[in-house]
Write a protein that holds these residues in place. Sequence first.
Motif, mmCIF file in Angstrom:
data_model
loop_
_atom_site.group_PDB
_atom_site.id
_atom_site.type_symbol
_atom_site.label_atom_id
_atom_site.label_comp_id
_atom_site.label_asym_id
_atom_site.label_seq_id
_atom_site.Cartn_x
_atom_site.Cartn_y
_atom_site.Cartn_z
ATOM 1 N N MET A 92 0.929 -1.127 -0.061
ATOM 2 C CA MET A 92 -0.034 0.009 -0.029
ATOM 3 C C MET A 92 0.922 1.161 -0.184
ATOM 4 N N ASN A 93 2.224 0.908 -0.113
ATOM 5 C CA ASN A 93 3.108 2.376 -0.131
ATOM 6 C C ASN A 93 3.011 2.802 1.371
ATOM 7 N N SER A 94 2.683 2.309 2.571
ATOM 8 C CA SER A 94 2.540 2.801 3.578
ATOM 9 C C SER A 94 3.723 2.573 4.604
ATOM 10 N N PRO A 95 4.374 3.431 4.917
ATOM 11 C CA PRO A 95 5.462 3.315 5.817
ATOM 12 C C PRO A 95 5.410 2.857 7.051
ATOM 13 N N ALA A 96 6.417 2.178 7.494
ATOM 14 C CA ALA A 96 6.334 1.818 9.008
ATOM 15 C C ALA A 96 6.457 3.107 9.978
ATOM 16 N N ILE A 97 5.857 3.071 10.755
ATOM 17 C CA ILE A 97 5.522 4.364 11.874
ATOM 18 C C ILE A 97 6.095 4.120 13.192
#
Length: 144
Positions: free
Chosen positions: A49-54
Amino acid sequence: MRSIFILCAGLALVLGNSVFAAGDAAVGEKLYGSCVACHGAEGEGIAAMNSPAIAGQNEAYLVRQLSHFKAGIRGADTKDTLGMQMAGMAATLADEAAVSNVAAYIADLPLTTAGVDTAGADLRNGENQYNGACGACHGGAAQG
């Protein structure tokens, strides 16, 4: 109140006119539910999902970024579809307290390497790329 200045690549940046106040991670945990779909239950990010680790990100940094999304500083460009999605999600946080609380929760999440494939990784090349593109501002050990 005083402005906070940072010197980055020879430029002085004003970060704001407010003093950072830590949020309540227990309250933030309840608010994080809407973040799970993109960032994962443990803040590990979802590459598909192109969601970074935060998880474990600096709390003050998270507050600043979420505030920028809410204010339209980030995610306003129509070419930035992922940023626009994040701006919409940040808009669901009711106020500064909600932003601070969810940021506190995310900052408290433990760093994870789950799902990270390091087999065959070229650490020296990665270090060179990091130092060439990021290290000048973020430090040789990514300390900020």
